[in-house]
Design a protein around this motif. Sequence first.
Motif, PDB file in Angstrom:
ATOM      1  N   MET A   1     -15.406  13.476  -2.678  1.00 12.67           N
ATOM      2  CA  MET A   1     -16.657  12.913  -3.195  1.00 12.67           C
ATOM      3  C   MET A   1     -16.442  11.453  -3.576  1.00 12.67           C
ATOM      4  SD  MET A   1     -18.984  14.302  -6.346  1.00 12.67           S
ATOM      5  CE  MET A   1     -20.465  13.443  -6.825  1.00 12.67           C
ATOM      6  N   THR A   2     -17.359  10.579  -3.147  1.00 10.71           N
ATOM      7  CA  THR A   2     -17.238   9.149  -3.418  1.00 10.71           C
ATOM      8  C   THR A   2     -17.565   8.841  -4.871  1.00 10.71           C
ATOM      9  OG1 THR A   2     -17.862   8.618  -1.143  1.00 10.71           O
ATOM     10  CG2 THR A   2     -18.067   6.863  -2.768  1.00 10.71           C
ATOM     11  N   THR A   3     -16.717   8.040  -5.511  1.00 10.63           N
ATOM     12  CA  THR A   3     -16.948   7.626  -6.894  1.00 10.63           C
ATOM     13  C   THR A   3     -17.833   6.392  -6.916  1.00 10.63           C
ATOM     14  OG1 THR A   3     -14.788   8.476  -7.578  1.00 10.63           O
ATOM     15  CG2 THR A   3     -15.856   6.894  -9.042  1.00 10.63           C
ATOM     16  N   VAL A   4     -18.906   6.434  -7.699  1.00 15.05           N
ATOM     17  CA  VAL A   4     -19.775   5.273  -7.894  1.00 15.05           C
ATOM     18  C   VAL A   4     -19.294   4.538  -9.137  1.00 15.05           C
ATOM     19  CG1 VAL A   4     -22.121   4.457  -8.261  1.00 15.05           C
ATOM     20  CG2 VAL A   4     -21.714   6.484  -6.844  1.00 15.05           C
ATOM     21  N   THR A   5     -18.871   3.289  -8.934  1.00 12.13           N
ATOM     22  CA  THR A   5     -18.260   2.510 -10.007  1.00 12.13           C
ATOM     23  C   THR A   5     -19.149   1.329 -10.373  1.00 12.13           C
ATOM     24  OG1 THR A   5     -16.089   3.072  -9.105  1.00 12.13           O
ATOM     25  CG2 THR A   5     -16.171   1.310 -10.741  1.00 12.13           C
ATOM     26  N   ALA A   6     -19.571   1.277 -11.628  1.00 11.91           N
ATOM     27  CA  ALA A   6     -20.360   0.147 -12.124  1.00 11.91           C
ATOM     28  C   ALA A   6     -19.424  -0.896 -12.723  1.00 11.91           C
ATOM     29  CB  ALA A   6     -21.363   0.624 -13.172  1.00 11.91           C
ATOM     30  N   TYR A   7     -19.776  -2.153 -12.578  1.00 15.21           N
ATOM     31  CA  TYR A   7     -19.004  -3.245 -13.190  1.00 15.21           C
ATOM     32  C   TYR A   7     -19.921  -4.427 -13.425  1.00 15.21           C
ATOM     33  CZ  TYR A   7     -18.898  -5.313  -8.488  1.00 15.21           C
ATOM     34  OH  TYR A   7     -19.263  -5.841  -7.272  1.00 15.21           O
ATOM     35  N   GLN A   8     -19.542  -5.296 -14.360  1.00 15.48           N
ATOM     36  CA  GLN A   8     -20.308  -6.506 -14.616  1.00 15.48           C
ATOM     37  C   GLN A   8     -19.815  -7.593 -13.672  1.00 15.48           C
ATOM     38  OE1 GLN A   8     -19.119  -9.624 -16.122  1.00 15.48           O
ATOM     39  NE2 GLN A   8     -21.169 -10.472 -15.873  1.00 15.48           N
ATOM     40  N   GLY A   9     -20.747  -8.228 -12.978  1.00 10.37           N
ATOM     41  CA  GLY A   9     -20.363  -9.300 -12.074  1.00 10.37           C
ATOM     42  C   GLY A   9     -20.898  -9.073 -10.675  1.00 10.37           C
ATOM     43  N   GLU A  10     -20.376  -9.854  -9.742  1.00  9.47           N
ATOM     44  CA  GLU A  10     -20.830  -9.805  -8.359  1.00  9.47           C
ATOM     45  C   GLU A  10     -19.657  -9.480  -7.450  1.00  9.47           C
ATOM     46  OE1 GLU A  10     -23.316 -13.002  -7.095  1.00  9.47           O
ATOM     47  OE2 GLU A  10     -24.116 -13.372  -9.110  1.00  9.47           O
ATOM     48  N   ILE A  17     -12.591  -6.480  -7.993  1.00  9.99           N
ATOM     49  CA  ILE A  17     -11.230  -6.262  -7.495  1.00  9.99           C
ATOM     50  C   ILE A  17     -10.580  -5.095  -8.238  1.00  9.99           C
ATOM     51  CG2 ILE A  17      -8.915  -7.288  -7.349  1.00  9.99           C
ATOM     52  CD1 ILE A  17     -10.360 -10.020  -6.997  1.00  9.99           C
ATOM     53  N   ALA A  18     -10.760  -5.058  -9.565  1.00 12.41           N
ATOM     54  CA  ALA A  18     -10.203  -3.955 -10.364  1.00 12.41           C
ATOM     55  C   ALA A  18     -10.839  -2.623  -9.973  1.00 12.41           C
ATOM     56  CB  ALA A  18     -10.409  -4.231 -11.847  1.00 12.41           C
ATOM     57  N   ALA A  19     -12.150  -2.626  -9.743  1.00 15.24           N
ATOM     58  CA  ALA A  19     -12.846  -1.394  -9.350  1.00 15.24           C
ATOM     59  C   ALA A  19     -12.318  -0.868  -8.018  1.00 15.24           C
ATOM     60  CB  ALA A  19     -14.350  -1.653  -9.263  1.00 15.24           C
ATOM     61  N   GLU A  20     -12.065  -1.775  -7.080  1.00 13.07           N
ATOM     62  CA  GLU A  20     -11.548  -1.357  -5.773  1.00 13.07           C
ATOM     63  C   GLU A  20     -10.128  -0.821  -5.897  1.00 13.07           C
ATOM     64  OE1 GLU A  20     -11.119  -0.471  -1.835  1.00 13.07           O
ATOM     65  OE2 GLU A  20     -12.977  -0.956  -2.921  1.00 13.07           O
ATOM     66  N   ALA A  21      -9.323  -1.442  -6.757  1.00  9.84           N
ATOM     67  CA  ALA A  21      -7.953  -0.976  -6.945  1.00  9.84           C
ATOM     68  C   ALA A  21      -7.922   0.418  -7.572  1.00  9.84           C
ATOM     69  CB  ALA A  21      -7.176  -1.964  -7.820  1.00  9.84           C
ATOM     70  N   LEU A  22      -8.834   0.668  -8.492  1.00  9.99           N
ATOM     71  CA  LEU A  22      -8.873   1.957  -9.178  1.00  9.99           C
ATOM     72  C   LEU A  22      -9.501   3.049  -8.320  1.00  9.99           C
ATOM     73  CD1 LEU A  22      -9.898   0.601 -12.668  1.00  9.99           C
ATOM     74  CD2 LEU A  22      -7.965   2.143 -12.305  1.00  9.99           C
ATOM     75  N   TYR A  23     -10.544   2.705  -7.585  1.00 15.19           N
ATOM     76  CA  TYR A  23     -11.284   3.689  -6.786  1.00 15.19           C
ATOM     77  C   TYR A  23     -11.502   3.148  -5.376  1.00 15.19           C
ATOM     78  CZ  TYR A  23     -12.108   5.594 -11.426  1.00 15.19           C
ATOM     79  OH  TYR A  23     -11.927   6.092 -12.699  1.00 15.19           O
ATOM     80  N   PRO A  24     -10.424   3.053  -4.587  1.00 21.71           N
ATOM     81  CA  PRO A  24     -10.529   2.464  -3.245  1.00 21.71           C
ATOM     82  C   PRO A  24     -11.516   3.244  -2.370  1.00 21.71           C
ATOM     83  CG  PRO A  24      -8.406   3.562  -3.559  1.00 21.71           C
ATOM     84  CD  PRO A  24      -9.054   3.502  -4.889  1.00 21.71           C
ATOM     85  N   GLY A  25     -12.350   2.488  -1.677  1.00 26.64           N
ATOM     86  CA  GLY A  25     -13.305   3.118  -0.777  1.00 26.64           C
ATOM     87  C   GLY A  25     -14.534   3.689  -1.443  1.00 26.64           C
ATOM     88  N   GLY A  26     -14.632   3.566  -2.766  1.00 22.76           N
ATOM     89  CA  GLY A  26     -15.788   4.105  -3.478  1.00 22.76           C
ATOM     90  C   GLY A  26     -17.003   3.198  -3.351  1.00 22.76           C
ATOM     91  N   THR A  27     -18.096   3.635  -3.941  1.00 20.41           N
ATOM     92  CA  THR A  27     -19.333   2.858  -3.939  1.00 20.41           C
ATOM     93  C   THR A  27     -19.360   1.951  -5.158  1.00 20.41           C
ATOM     94  OG1 THR A  27     -20.513   4.642  -2.816  1.00 20.41           O
ATOM     95  CG2 THR A  27     -21.852   3.009  -3.957  1.00 20.41           C
TER      96      THR A  27
END
Length: 282
Positions: A1-10, A17-27
């Motif tokens: 199941m794909t993890t949807v990760t919210a973050y502040q910024g663009e 970058i941190a979101a991708e490192a923690l949950y690679p390939g997620g939304t």
Amino acid sequence: MTTVTAYQGEPGSNSAIAAEALYPGGTRLPCRTFEQAMDAVTQGVADVAVIPVDNSAAGRVADVHHLLPESGLSIVAEYFLPIRFALMAPSGTSPAQLETVRSHVHALGQCRKVLRDGGWRTLVSDDTAGAAREVAELGDARHGALAPPAAAAQYGLDILLDGVEDEHDNTTRFIVLSRQAVHPGVGDGPMVTSLFFTVRNIPSALYKALGGFSSNAVNITKIESYQMGAGLHASRFYIEIDGHAEEPRVALALEELAFFSSEVRNLGVYPAHPHRLVSRGA
């Protein structure tokens, strides 16, 4: 199941970058503010939020700790991201053409040397990648941005200078927030426990509240105070400690903390990131 990760910024920001490192390939779900990123999790739009809390050069990230207690979310992980900044501008620009450099206020503070040497005026943007996007939209050689190198590729800019951060061990710590707390076992490796508490309004309350950590050999790795409203109200404190809240020595320390506090709130027990251990020589 794909993890949807919210973050502040663009896209292209350090949070992305941190979101991708923690949950690679997620939304990814970019948000304009920290509060919006947390709300996305609270409302079920996102599974987790990846939020910066402090930087080794610039200190704590404003607002985050004020938002945490009321968010109803739990900290389930931490992540340390090495921070790299590049000076970027529209294609064909030279540093001599620049007049203004824009970025997030923390990034400007972490790159003071190159800004001073260049003699450029600065403008504050909502985030680093947003500054890169703004420069790309302007298309003016007088305007540059400080952002992660990935943002240059994201927005079609040239990197004029790379590695311009003042401290080359510059690191930002992120926490992962979730609606559901994790419950790691006591013996599952090094743990961190994060707490908010408000001391009772009695003499030496803070000294007494923290005494149990000393007598039970529990290491406090961070303590920060926050005034609650105007006037002479008791302060609220955010602390992080080494250890699991259910370890006997930690439980005893927390029992003493609770005795001298009007409120204690456990924000999460989560695995210590390897960077935390390496930086101490553990």
